[in-house]
Motif scaffolding. Structure first.
Motif, PDB file in Angstrom:
ATOM      1  N   VAL A   1      -3.868  -2.381 -32.184  1.00  0.00           N
ATOM      2  CA  VAL A   1      -3.885  -3.567 -31.325  1.00  0.00           C
ATOM      3  C   VAL A   1      -3.329  -4.764 -32.097  1.00  0.00           C
ATOM      4  O   VAL A   1      -2.519  -5.531 -31.569  1.00  0.00           O
ATOM      5  CB  VAL A   1      -5.309  -3.859 -30.804  1.00  0.00           C
ATOM      6  N   ALA A   2      -3.738  -4.910 -33.359  1.00  0.00           N
ATOM      7  CA  ALA A   2      -3.235  -6.013 -34.186  1.00  0.00           C
ATOM      8  C   ALA A   2      -1.722  -5.901 -34.361  1.00  0.00           C
ATOM      9  O   ALA A   2      -1.000  -6.902 -34.263  1.00  0.00           O
ATOM     10  CB  ALA A   2      -3.933  -6.021 -35.542  1.00  0.00           C
ATOM     11  N   PHE A   3      -1.235  -4.693 -34.628  1.00  0.00           N
ATOM     12  CA  PHE A   3       0.205  -4.485 -34.810  1.00  0.00           C
ATOM     13  C   PHE A   3       0.969  -4.876 -33.552  1.00  0.00           C
ATOM     14  O   PHE A   3       1.976  -5.583 -33.612  1.00  0.00           O
ATOM     15  CB  PHE A   3       0.494  -3.028 -35.186  1.00  0.00           C
ATOM     16  N   GLN A   4       0.476  -4.443 -32.402  1.00  0.00           N
ATOM     17  CA  GLN A   4       1.151  -4.776 -31.147  1.00  0.00           C
ATOM     18  C   GLN A   4       1.114  -6.281 -30.884  1.00  0.00           C
ATOM     19  O   GLN A   4       2.091  -6.862 -30.404  1.00  0.00           O
ATOM     20  CB  GLN A   4       0.527  -4.003 -29.986  1.00  0.00           C
ATOM     21  N   THR A   5       0.007  -6.911 -31.219  1.00  0.00           N
ATOM     22  CA  THR A   5      -0.107  -8.366 -31.046  1.00  0.00           C
ATOM     23  C   THR A   5       0.865  -9.089 -31.972  1.00  0.00           C
ATOM     24  O   THR A   5       1.526 -10.047 -31.568  1.00  0.00           O
ATOM     25  CB  THR A   5      -1.556  -8.825 -31.288  1.00  0.00           C
ATOM     26  N   CYS A   6       0.984  -8.617 -33.210  1.00  0.00           N
ATOM     27  CA  CYS A   6       1.931  -9.209 -34.167  1.00  0.00           C
ATOM     28  C   CYS A   6       3.367  -9.029 -33.685  1.00  0.00           C
ATOM     29  O   CYS A   6       4.188  -9.957 -33.793  1.00  0.00           O
ATOM     30  CB  CYS A   6       1.767  -8.573 -35.548  1.00  0.00           C
ATOM     31  N   MET A   7       3.681  -7.857 -33.174  1.00  0.00           N
ATOM     32  CA  MET A   7       5.023  -7.605 -32.646  1.00  0.00           C
ATOM     33  C   MET A   7       5.326  -8.545 -31.482  1.00  0.00           C
ATOM     34  O   MET A   7       6.407  -9.127 -31.411  1.00  0.00           O
ATOM     35  CB  MET A   7       5.159  -6.150 -32.186  1.00  0.00           C
ATOM     36  N   ASP A   8       4.371  -8.696 -30.595  1.00  0.00           N
ATOM     37  CA  ASP A   8       4.548  -9.576 -29.448  1.00  0.00           C
ATOM     38  C   ASP A   8       4.787 -11.015 -29.925  1.00  0.00           C
ATOM     39  O   ASP A   8       5.684 -11.698 -29.429  1.00  0.00           O
ATOM     40  CB  ASP A   8       3.333  -9.502 -28.522  1.00  0.00           C
TER      41      ASP A   8
ATOM     42  N   LEU B   1      14.730  -6.978 -31.911  1.00  0.00           N
ATOM     43  CA  LEU B   1      14.420  -7.394 -30.539  1.00  0.00           C
ATOM     44  C   LEU B   1      14.489  -6.217 -29.571  1.00  0.00           C
ATOM     45  O   LEU B   1      13.597  -6.034 -28.744  1.00  0.00           O
ATOM     46  CB  LEU B   1      15.379  -8.495 -30.089  1.00  0.00           C
ATOM     47  N   LYS B   2      15.523  -5.398 -29.705  1.00  0.00           N
ATOM     48  CA  LYS B   2      15.702  -4.261 -28.811  1.00  0.00           C
ATOM     49  C   LYS B   2      14.593  -3.228 -28.980  1.00  0.00           C
ATOM     50  O   LYS B   2      13.928  -2.844 -28.024  1.00  0.00           O
ATOM     51  CB  LYS B   2      17.064  -3.606 -29.070  1.00  0.00           C
ATOM     52  N   TYR B   3      14.408  -2.767 -30.220  1.00  0.00           N
ATOM     53  CA  TYR B   3      13.447  -1.686 -30.446  1.00  0.00           C
ATOM     54  C   TYR B   3      12.001  -2.181 -30.421  1.00  0.00           C
ATOM     55  O   TYR B   3      11.102  -1.441 -30.018  1.00  0.00           O
ATOM     56  CB  TYR B   3      13.767  -0.947 -31.747  1.00  0.00           C
ATOM     57  N   GLY B   4      11.777  -3.422 -30.835  1.00  0.00           N
ATOM     58  CA  GLY B   4      10.430  -3.986 -30.755  1.00  0.00           C
ATOM     59  C   GLY B   4       9.972  -4.105 -29.314  1.00  0.00           C
ATOM     60  O   GLY B   4       8.838  -3.766 -28.970  1.00  0.00           O
ATOM     61  N   THR B   5      10.875  -4.567 -28.457  1.00  0.00           N
ATOM     62  CA  THR B   5      10.556  -4.687 -27.032  1.00  0.00           C
ATOM     63  C   THR B   5      10.316  -3.311 -26.420  1.00  0.00           C
ATOM     64  O   THR B   5       9.349  -3.114 -25.676  1.00  0.00           O
ATOM     65  CB  THR B   5      11.696  -5.418 -26.291  1.00  0.00           C
ATOM     66  N   LYS B   6      11.178  -2.344 -26.749  1.00  0.00           N
ATOM     67  CA  LYS B   6      10.987  -0.974 -26.251  1.00  0.00           C
ATOM     68  C   LYS B   6       9.647  -0.406 -26.709  1.00  0.00           C
ATOM     69  O   LYS B   6       8.947   0.249 -25.942  1.00  0.00           O
ATOM     70  CB  LYS B   6      12.113  -0.066 -26.752  1.00  0.00           C
ATOM     71  N   PHE B   7       9.312  -0.641 -27.988  1.00  0.00           N
ATOM     72  CA  PHE B   7       8.052  -0.145 -28.532  1.00  0.00           C
ATOM     73  C   PHE B   7       6.869  -0.719 -27.769  1.00  0.00           C
ATOM     74  O   PHE B   7       5.968   0.020 -27.350  1.00  0.00           O
ATOM     75  CB  PHE B   7       7.925  -0.487 -30.019  1.00  0.00           C
ATOM     76  N   LEU B   8       6.849  -2.036 -27.581  1.00  0.00           N
ATOM     77  CA  LEU B   8       5.721  -2.660 -26.878  1.00  0.00           C
ATOM     78  C   LEU B   8       5.613  -2.175 -25.438  1.00  0.00           C
ATOM     79  O   LEU B   8       4.521  -1.848 -24.971  1.00  0.00           O
ATOM     80  CB  LEU B   8       5.846  -4.182 -26.910  1.00  0.00           C
ATOM     81  N   GLU B   9       6.728  -2.128 -24.749  1.00  0.00           N
ATOM     82  CA  GLU B   9       6.708  -1.664 -23.358  1.00  0.00           C
ATOM     83  C   GLU B   9       6.244  -0.215 -23.287  1.00  0.00           C
ATOM     84  O   GLU B   9       5.428   0.141 -22.436  1.00  0.00           O
ATOM     85  CB  GLU B   9       8.096  -1.810 -22.732  1.00  0.00           C
ATOM     86  N   GLY B  10       6.764   0.635 -24.181  1.00  0.00           N
ATOM     87  CA  GLY B  10       6.381   2.045 -24.193  1.00  0.00           C
ATOM     88  C   GLY B  10       4.915   2.248 -24.529  1.00  0.00           C
ATOM     89  O   GLY B  10       4.232   3.066 -23.902  1.00  0.00           O
ATOM     90  N   SER B  11       4.423   1.486 -25.496  1.00  0.00           N
ATOM     91  CA  SER B  11       3.010   1.602 -25.894  1.00  0.00           C
ATOM     92  C   SER B  11       2.089   1.207 -24.757  1.00  0.00           C
ATOM     93  O   SER B  11       1.106   1.889 -24.472  1.00  0.00           O
ATOM     94  CB  SER B  11       2.718   0.720 -27.112  1.00  0.00           C
ATOM     95  N   ARG B  12       2.423   0.110 -24.107  1.00  0.00           N
ATOM     96  CA  ARG B  12       1.582  -0.360 -22.997  1.00  0.00           C
ATOM     97  C   ARG B  12       1.611   0.617 -21.831  1.00  0.00           C
ATOM     98  O   ARG B  12       0.586   0.897 -21.221  1.00  0.00           O
ATOM     99  CB  ARG B  12       2.017  -1.756 -22.567  1.00  0.00           C
TER     100      ARG B  12
END
Length: 114
Positions: A40-47, A79-90
């Motif tokens: 959760v912390a990692f995803q929050t940091c990425m966001d 930006l590309k892969y970070g956004t994909k990662f967050l969207e995919g994780s959620r």
């Protein structure tokens, strides 16, 4: 800067942030396993990072990114892969019926951080 750290650590406690950071920096050594709180912390940091790069703070961050060799190409991939990662994780959590309150709340980091 201090006020920004306080704002950030009110969302991601410093102990969780530093433990997550330490674990993630070991990615070059192999797979990294995170417990749910660190995930959760990692995803929050990425966001937060993505919002900062896409928002009003980009100009302020540019000199730091240049010193870190964070080129335009690297930034674009982040930006590309970070956004994909967050969207995919959620999406994956949602598809499995997992509800994590901390991830449902989207923070406006550009508004909260000066």
């Amino acid at each position: 800067m201090k006020q920004n750290r306080e704002v950030f650590h009110a969302v991601v406690p410093s102990t969780v942030y530093f433990t997550t950071r330490f674990k993630c920096l070991k990615i070059s050594e192999g797979d990294v396993n995170l417990v749910m709180s660190h995930n959760v912390a990692f995803q929050t940091c990425m966001d937060c990072a993505l919002q900062m790069l896409l928002g009003k703070h980009l100009e302020t961050l540019m000199p730091f990114m240049a010193r870190q060799r964070f080129s335009d190409e690297v930034q674009s991939r982040f930006l590309k892969y970070g956004t994909k990662f967050l969207e995919g994780s959620r999406k994956e959590l949602q598809n499995k019926g997992v509800e994590i309150t901390n991830l449902k709340e989207r923070y406006d980091w550009n508004k909260a951080i000066n």
